[in-house]
Motif scaffolding. Structure first.
Motif, short mmCIF file in Angstrom:
data_model
loop_
_atom_site.label_atom_id
_atom_site.label_comp_id
_atom_site.label_asym_id
_atom_site.label_seq_id
_atom_site.Cartn_x
_atom_site.Cartn_y
_atom_site.Cartn_z
N GLY A 80 46.80 38.41 38.46
CA GLY A 80 45.50 37.83 38.81
C GLY A 80 44.65 38.79 39.62
O GLY A 80 43.43 38.89 39.40
N GLY A 81 45.27 39.50 40.55
CA GLY A 81 44.52 40.50 41.32
C GLY A 81 43.99 41.61 40.45
O GLY A 81 42.84 42.05 40.60
N ALA A 82 44.81 42.06 39.51
CA ALA A 82 44.37 43.11 38.59
C ALA A 82 43.21 42.61 37.73
O ALA A 82 42.24 43.34 37.48
CB ALA A 82 45.53 43.56 37.71
N ALA A 83 43.28 41.35 37.29
CA ALA A 83 42.20 40.80 36.47
C ALA A 83 40.90 40.72 37.26
O ALA A 83 39.82 41.04 36.73
CB ALA A 83 42.60 39.41 35.95
N VAL A 84 40.96 40.30 38.52
CA VAL A 84 39.76 40.22 39.35
C VAL A 84 39.18 41.61 39.60
O VAL A 84 37.97 41.82 39.52
CB VAL A 84 40.05 39.48 40.68
CG1 VAL A 84 38.90 39.61 41.65
CG2 VAL A 84 40.34 38.01 40.42
N VAL A 85 40.05 42.58 39.88
CA VAL A 85 39.57 43.95 40.10
C VAL A 85 38.93 44.51 38.83
O VAL A 85 37.86 45.11 38.87
CB VAL A 85 40.73 44.86 40.59
CG1 VAL A 85 40.34 46.32 40.56
CG2 VAL A 85 41.14 44.45 42.00
N LEU A 86 39.57 44.30 37.69
CA LEU A 86 39.01 44.79 36.43
C LEU A 86 37.67 44.11 36.13
O LEU A 86 36.74 44.76 35.65
CB LEU A 86 39.99 44.55 35.28
CG LEU A 86 41.22 45.47 35.27
CD1 LEU A 86 42.18 45.04 34.16
CD2 LEU A 86 40.81 46.91 35.10
N ALA A 87 37.58 42.83 36.41
CA ALA A 87 36.31 42.13 36.19
C ALA A 87 35.22 42.67 37.10
O ALA A 87 34.07 42.85 36.69
CB ALA A 87 36.50 40.63 36.40
N VAL B 191 35.10 45.71 38.43
CA VAL B 191 34.76 47.07 37.99
C VAL B 191 33.88 47.02 36.74
O VAL B 191 32.95 47.82 36.59
CB VAL B 191 36.04 47.90 37.74
CG1 VAL B 191 35.74 49.19 37.02
CG2 VAL B 191 36.75 48.17 39.06
N ALA B 192 34.15 46.08 35.85
CA ALA B 192 33.37 45.94 34.62
C ALA B 192 32.01 45.29 34.87
O ALA B 192 31.18 45.22 33.96
CB ALA B 192 34.15 45.13 33.59
N GLY B 193 31.78 44.80 36.07
CA GLY B 193 30.50 44.20 36.40
C GLY B 193 30.37 42.75 35.99
O GLY B 193 29.27 42.22 35.92
N VAL B 194 31.48 42.09 35.72
CA VAL B 194 31.46 40.68 35.35
C VAL B 194 31.18 39.84 36.60
O VAL B 194 31.81 40.03 37.63
CB VAL B 194 32.81 40.26 34.70
CG1 VAL B 194 32.82 38.78 34.39
CG2 VAL B 194 33.08 41.08 33.47
#
Length: 150
Positions: free
Chosen positions: A96-103, A105-108
């Motif tokens: 979940g933390g990785a998903a939030v960080v990726l989101a 970084v992607a500007g979501v």
């Protein structure tokens, strides 16, 4: 055998007593409307004393209920919960933390449009996302533990 039945009955009585206490706190919580004294103005509008009493009582109720619930479980159920919380909770937190960080970084934009994008809202989003990820991981791991031991 008789000792287990007696312990179960005592445990149920204690949980029933806790429920009655929580009901009494609910009555106090909705009826006490005076503002909480000594509330720092920097924190905003003070909640009513009833809300504070209800929140504190609910926290104590949940803690005690969890204690009595845990004591009522057998060894297999305890092991399933411990294993699921360790592996599922931790792996869910990481994923979940990785998903939030990726989101991020992607500007979501993860906050709904009607929610003001303040630091407090972002912190609340992080807390909710972490808890949700841990809960999903826990649930999946708990199911996997029981399926593996069928």
């Amino acid at each position: 055998m008789k000792t287990e039945i007696t312990a179960a009955a005592a445990n149920k009585k204690t949980l029933d007593d806790l429920a009655v206490g929580l009901c009494a706190l609910t009555v106090v919580g909705v009826s006490a409307t005076a503002a909480t004294p000594f509330w720092p103005t920097a924190w905003g509008q003070a909640p009513s004393i009833g809300v504070v009493v209800l929140a504190a009582g609910l926290a104590v109720f949940i803690a005690l209920h969890s204690l009595y619930w845990w004591r009522s479980l057998d060894e297999a159920a305890r092991e399933a919960h411990k294993w699921a919380w360790w592996w599922g909770g931790n792996l869910g937190f990481v994923a979940g933390g990785a998903a939030v960080v990726l989101a991020a970084v992607a500007g979501v934009d993860l906050l709904p449009a009607r929610v003001p994008h303040t630091e407090a809202a972002l912190i609340a989003l992080g807390v909710v996302a972490a808890f949700a990820a841990q809960a999903v991981g826990y649930g999946l791991a708990w199911c996997a533990w029981w399926i593996a031991r069928r």
